[in-house]
Design an enzyme around this catalytic site. Structure first.
Site, PDB file in Angstrom:
ATOM      1  CE  LYS A  37      -2.639  -0.594   3.791  1.00  0.00           C
ATOM      2  NZ  LYS A  37      -3.820  -0.427   4.728  1.00  0.00           N
ATOM      3  CE  LYS A  65      -1.804   4.456   5.974  1.00  0.00           C
ATOM      4  NZ  LYS A  65      -3.209   4.457   5.943  1.00  0.00           N
TER       5      LYS A  65
HETATM    6  N1  C2G Z   1     -10.006   6.845   8.963  1.00  0.00           N
HETATM    7  C1  C2G Z   1     -10.974   7.790   9.187  1.00  0.00           C
HETATM    8  N2  C2G Z   1     -10.809   8.977   9.679  1.00  0.00           N
HETATM    9  C2  C2G Z   1      -9.168   9.478   9.689  1.00  0.00           C
HETATM   10  C3  C2G Z   1      -8.526   8.380   9.132  1.00  0.00           C
HETATM   11  C4  C2G Z   1      -8.887   7.098   8.562  1.00  0.00           C
HETATM   12  O1  C2G Z   1     -12.167   7.392   9.151  1.00  0.00           O
HETATM   13  N3  C2G Z   1      -8.904  10.449  10.192  1.00  0.00           N
HETATM   14  C5  C2G Z   1     -10.700   5.310   8.332  1.00  0.00           C
HETATM   15  C6  C2G Z   1     -10.260   5.368   7.031  1.00  0.00           C
HETATM   16  O2  C2G Z   1     -11.102   5.582   5.918  1.00  0.00           O
HETATM   17  C7  C2G Z   1     -10.253   3.462   7.027  1.00  0.00           C
HETATM   18  C8  C2G Z   1      -9.872   3.369   8.482  1.00  0.00           C
HETATM   19  O3  C2G Z   1     -10.034   4.541   9.333  1.00  0.00           O
HETATM   20  O4  C2G Z   1     -11.807   3.272   6.942  1.00  0.00           O
HETATM   21  C9  C2G Z   1      -8.500   2.877   8.526  1.00  0.00           C
HETATM   22  O5  C2G Z   1      -7.627   3.914   8.189  1.00  0.00           O
HETATM   23  P1  C2G Z   1      -6.124   3.616   7.844  1.00  0.00           P
HETATM   24  O6  C2G Z   1      -5.367   2.823   8.926  1.00  0.00           O
HETATM   25  O7  C2G Z   1      -5.607   4.819   7.324  1.00  0.00           O
HETATM   26  O8  C2G Z   1      -6.128   2.192   6.705  1.00  0.00           O
HETATM   27  P2  C2G Z   1      -6.028   2.847   4.943  1.00  0.00           P
HETATM   28  O9  C2G Z   1      -4.517   2.920   4.908  1.00  0.00           O
HETATM   29  O10 C2G Z   1      -7.044   3.406   4.613  1.00  0.00           O
HETATM   30  O11 C2G Z   1      -6.332   1.083   4.562  1.00  0.00           O
HETATM   31  O12 C2G Z   1      -8.031  -2.580   2.227  1.00  0.00           O
HETATM   32  C10 C2G Z   1      -8.230  -1.448   2.950  1.00  0.00           C
HETATM   33  C11 C2G Z   1      -7.092  -0.775   3.655  1.00  0.00           C
HETATM   34  O13 C2G Z   1      -6.543  -1.527   4.350  1.00  0.00           O
HETATM   35  C12 C2G Z   1      -7.506   0.496   4.273  1.00  0.00           C
END
Ligand code: C2G
Length: 124
Positions: free
Chosen positions: A44, A46
């Site tokens: 990702k 990340k």
């Molecule tokens: N999220 C949120 N508000 C934020 C940051 C994140 O609502 N300020 C939500 C994201 O939309 C996601 C969840 O929290 O639904 C987890 O976010 P992350 O840990 O950043 O994960 P991400 O990189 O979005 O990976 O297959 C899907 C991926 O694994 C999602």
């Protein structure tokens, strides 16, 4: 029992993650979180501050979370939903529309969040 699932890295957990997990749990009776492994995080593009093991143990301590499984790849969602008899797939609205193809297997809901906070911002 109505089962909900959500996916993410959940690094440096902050209140918007908690809000998401709380709202996700409120959509059913059981919440499974598929947490990205360190290897999948690389896919990702990340990097996470905490290891998969530590991020998993933090999530398992949250009252809204009933089960934590590894997320190893993008393609596992359909199988996870079928294998775990999931009724609702939930993501933050930063993913709005991205997973609509899963509507064939379960409800798909994108939850509003102010997205004010990002893990990257916390890392500084
Ligand atoms: N999220 C949120 N508000 C934020 C940051 C994140 O609502 N300020 C939500 C994201 O939309 C996601 C969840 O929290 O639904 C987890 O976010 P992350 O840990 O950043 O994960 P991400 O990189 O979005 O990976 O297959 C899907 C991926 O694994 C999602």
């Amino acid at each position: 029992m109505k089962k909900v699932i959500t996916y993410g890295t959940f690094d440096l957990l902050h209140w918007e993650h908690i809000q998401l997990l709380k709202k996700a749990k409120e959509l059913g009776d059981h919440l499974t979180v598929a947490i990205s492994t360190d290897e999948f995080n690389e896919l990702k593009h990340k990097s996470s501050y905490h290891s998969y093991k530590n991020r998993k143990s933090v999530l398992e301590a949250i009252r809204y979370v009933d089960e934590v499984i590894p997320e190893n790849c993008w393609e596992q969602k359909k199988e996870d939903i079928l294998k775990n008899n999931i009724d609702v797939f939930v993501m933050g609205n930063s993913w709005k529309g991205e997973f609509d193809f899963l509507k064939e297997y379960c409800d798909v809901i994108y939850l509003n969040s102010t997205e004010e906070i990002s893990t990257t911002m916390i890392k500084g």
